[in-house]
Structures are given as structure tokens and as C-alpha cells.
Scaffold this motif. Structure first.
Motif, mmCIF file in Angstrom:
data_model
loop_
_atom_site.group_PDB
_atom_site.id
_atom_site.type_symbol
_atom_site.label_atom_id
_atom_site.label_comp_id
_atom_site.label_asym_id
_atom_site.label_seq_id
_atom_site.Cartn_x
_atom_site.Cartn_y
_atom_site.Cartn_z
ATOM 1 N N HIS A 207 9.981 11.471 2.652
ATOM 2 C CA HIS A 207 10.618 10.181 2.947
ATOM 3 C C HIS A 207 12.087 10.253 2.518
ATOM 4 O O HIS A 207 12.382 10.508 1.358
ATOM 5 C CB HIS A 207 9.911 9.046 2.204
ATOM 6 C CG HIS A 207 10.458 7.688 2.533
ATOM 7 N ND1 HIS A 207 10.030 6.950 3.618
ATOM 8 C CD2 HIS A 207 11.420 6.949 1.935
ATOM 9 C CE1 HIS A 207 10.698 5.803 3.660
ATOM 10 N NE2 HIS A 207 11.552 5.788 2.656
ATOM 11 N N PHE A 208 12.964 10.045 3.507
ATOM 12 C CA PHE A 208 14.402 10.050 3.211
ATOM 13 C C PHE A 208 14.971 8.659 3.427
ATOM 14 O O PHE A 208 14.539 7.945 4.324
ATOM 15 C CB PHE A 208 15.140 11.009 4.147
ATOM 16 C CG PHE A 208 14.735 12.451 3.980
ATOM 17 C CD1 PHE A 208 15.256 13.215 2.949
ATOM 18 C CD2 PHE A 208 13.834 13.044 4.861
ATOM 19 C CE1 PHE A 208 14.887 14.554 2.788
ATOM 20 C CE2 PHE A 208 13.458 14.380 4.707
ATOM 21 C CZ PHE A 208 13.987 15.129 3.671
ATOM 22 N N THR A 209 15.931 8.286 2.596
ATOM 23 C CA THR A 209 16.604 7.003 2.808
ATOM 24 C C THR A 209 18.102 7.152 2.530
ATOM 25 O O THR A 209 18.503 7.964 1.696
ATOM 26 C CB THR A 209 15.993 5.880 1.936
ATOM 27 O OG1 THR A 209 16.873 4.761 1.937
ATOM 28 C CG2 THR A 209 15.766 6.306 0.498
ATOM 29 N N LYS A 210 18.874 6.336 3.268
ATOM 30 C CA LYS A 210 20.334 6.363 3.100
ATOM 31 C C LYS A 210 20.762 5.627 1.828
ATOM 32 O O LYS A 210 21.878 5.788 1.359
ATOM 33 C CB LYS A 210 21.008 5.680 4.304
ATOM 34 C CG LYS A 210 20.952 6.473 5.591
ATOM 35 C CD LYS A 210 21.763 5.732 6.632
ATOM 36 C CE LYS A 210 21.857 6.313 8.000
ATOM 37 N NZ LYS A 210 21.314 7.538 8.403
ATOM 38 N N VAL A 211 19.872 4.798 1.293
ATOM 39 C CA VAL A 211 20.209 3.993 0.103
ATOM 40 C C VAL A 211 20.591 4.916 -1.052
ATOM 41 O O VAL A 211 19.923 5.916 -1.302
ATOM 42 C CB VAL A 211 18.995 3.116 -0.307
ATOM 43 C CG1 VAL A 211 19.312 2.288 -1.549
ATOM 44 C CG2 VAL A 211 18.558 2.224 0.843
#
Ligand code: IPE
Ligand code: MG
Length: 238
Positions: A207-211
């Protein structure tokens, strides 16, 4: 009724979550602050996130705090990071202990500054009988270094080749006795895992997030957990 972690019904929760908290430096730079302020805010968020996760029936959480490659950063940042990690441990461990969290260290402990080593050792001793959740702190951790260290120990102990298989090899890793990682999360808009738990994440969900890590909150972790609960894991089968 307000939704709390215990009332939320995720079909399937991970047993072991690993997190790469990235983006502290950019968080600070965007505010015109020194990078170390970002690391301080990042440590505060580790505390918030661990307390939040400990409300779920999640047994293992592993956090990447400092990699064997982070030594290449400027000395002020490295030393500042160590001071922040030490403060984080000293401040948070009594709280974690009350929550029933057991601490464990993953990595090359003896290369860290003495005060940080002592803080980690005290934290592990204080929490060794806790069983609700295990928090693994990967400080001075490298996935390749871990495999090399395991091989060195196997050879030093004279283990014969026919006694080495995937399961027995796992007992020589820093993570001996821990289950493989189910879900691995990286914040900060980078699509890589930078030498983190390379053996233990062979079948993990990503799971990748820009946050950026200091902004990564309860809603963001819930998004990751919900996404995980909807995936079908087949481990190479049908
Ligand atoms: C992650 O934040 C924290 C550590 C590596 C210890 P960074 O320091 O990598 O932050 P960015 O990527 O420069 O924003
Ligand atoms: Mg980074």
C-alpha cells in the motif's frame, strides 16, 4: 454511534503490518523548517499511530526508523535522528507498556550510540512480558544486512547445508519467531521499499500513499486496512 476501531468491521485484518514512514524532510521543507523538525513531528506521529493501531486486534507492527543506508546522510541529521528516536523511546515506552505493547529491536543494535542502545534495552526489558501487540523498531536495519548476518551465524554455528530450508533460515533472521508481513505501507509518494524486510515481504500486500508521514492519520491507516481487507491473497495458488 461513532465508529471506533472495535466497532468497524473489517473482514480481514493483517496480523503483521510493516510501515516505511517517509516524507518527514519534505514535510518540514514545505513549511520552511529544518529537516529535524520534520523528524520530530514524524516521531510524534509514530506515537499516535501505534496507540491507534493497538486498539485493533493487530498482533505485530514493524516500523522502519533508521536504515543501514541512512548513515550516508549529513552527520547533524543522523545524530539529530538518534536523539529524537531516543527521546521517542523514553517518552513513549511507559505508555506503550500500559497498553500491553511489547517492544523488540530489529537491526544492528551494537552500531547505534550507547544511549540509544541503553534506551532500547531498557524498553525491551520493561515490556518483555506484554502480549497484546509486539512493536518492532527497525533502527539501523537493512534487509540485505539481515540476510548476511543470518548467513554468518549459520556458518559460525556449523549448520550443515541439508539442514537449511526456508523455515529454518527464518530462525536466523532478526525477525525469528515473527510471522511474515501481511501488509506493508509506505507514505511519502515513493514506490519502493528501500531494503526493508526483503525476505519477510515476499508475499505481502503493498500500500502506497502520497501523504507525508507526519500527516498520515487514522483515516489514512483505515483506508489501507480497508483496501487490504478487500484483496484476495493466493500465495501463488489458484
Ligand atoms: C523519513 O523521512 C525518515 C527517515 C528516513 C528516518 P525522510 O527524511 O526520508 O523525508 P524525505 O523523504 O526527505 O521527505
Ligand atoms: Mg525519504
Amino acid at each position: 454511534m461513532a465508529k471506533t476501531p472495535t466497532t468497524k468491521k473489517f473482514i480481514l485484518l493483517p496480523t503483521h503490518i510493516a510501515m516505511v514512514p517517509d516524507g518527514n524532510g519534505r514535510w518540514a521543507e514545505r513549511r520552511g523548517l529544518p529537516r529535524l523538525s520534520g523528524h520530530r513531528e514524524g516521531a510524534e506521529n509514530m506515537r499516535r499511530m501505534i496507540k491507534y493501531l493497538s486498539k485493533y486486534p493487530i498482533k505485530y507492527v514493524t516500523l522502519y526508523g533508521f536504515s543501514t543506508e541512512n548513515w550516508t546522510r549529513p552527520e547533524v541529521e543522523v545524530m539529530g535522528l538518534f536523539a529524537i528516536l531516543e527521546e521517542f523511546i523514553n517518552k513513549c515506552v511507559p505508555e506503550f507498556n500500559q497498553e500491553g505493547i511489547k517492544l523488540r529491536h530489529l537491526g544492528r543494535l551494537n552500531e547505534l550510540p550507547r544511549n540509544l542502545q541503553a534506551a532500547i534495552n531498557r524498553a525491551m526489558e520493561l515490556t518483555e512480558n506484554n502480549a497484546r501487540m509486539t512493536l518492532n523498531l527497525a533502527f539501523n536495519y537493512g534487509g540485505r544486512a539481515e540476510i548476511v548476518d543470518a548467513v554468518r551465524r549459520l556458518i559460525a554455528e556449523g549448520v550443515s547445508p541439508q539442514n537449511i530450508d526456508e523455515e529454518s533460515f527464518g530462525h536466523y533472521l532478526y525477525t525469528a519467531g515473527l510471522p511474515n508481513v501481511d501488509l506493508i505501507i509506505r507514505t511519502g509518494d515513493e514506490m519502493r521499499f528501500s531494503n526493508f524486510l526483503i525476505w519477510q515481504t515476499a508475499y505481502s500486500e503493498y500500500h502506497f500513499t502520497k501523504v507525508l508521514w507526519p500527516d498520515f492519520g487514522e483515516k489514512d491507516i483505515d483506508t489501507a486496512l480497508l483496501s487490504y481487507s478487500r484483496r484476495q491473497r493466493r500465495f501463488g495458488g489458484l
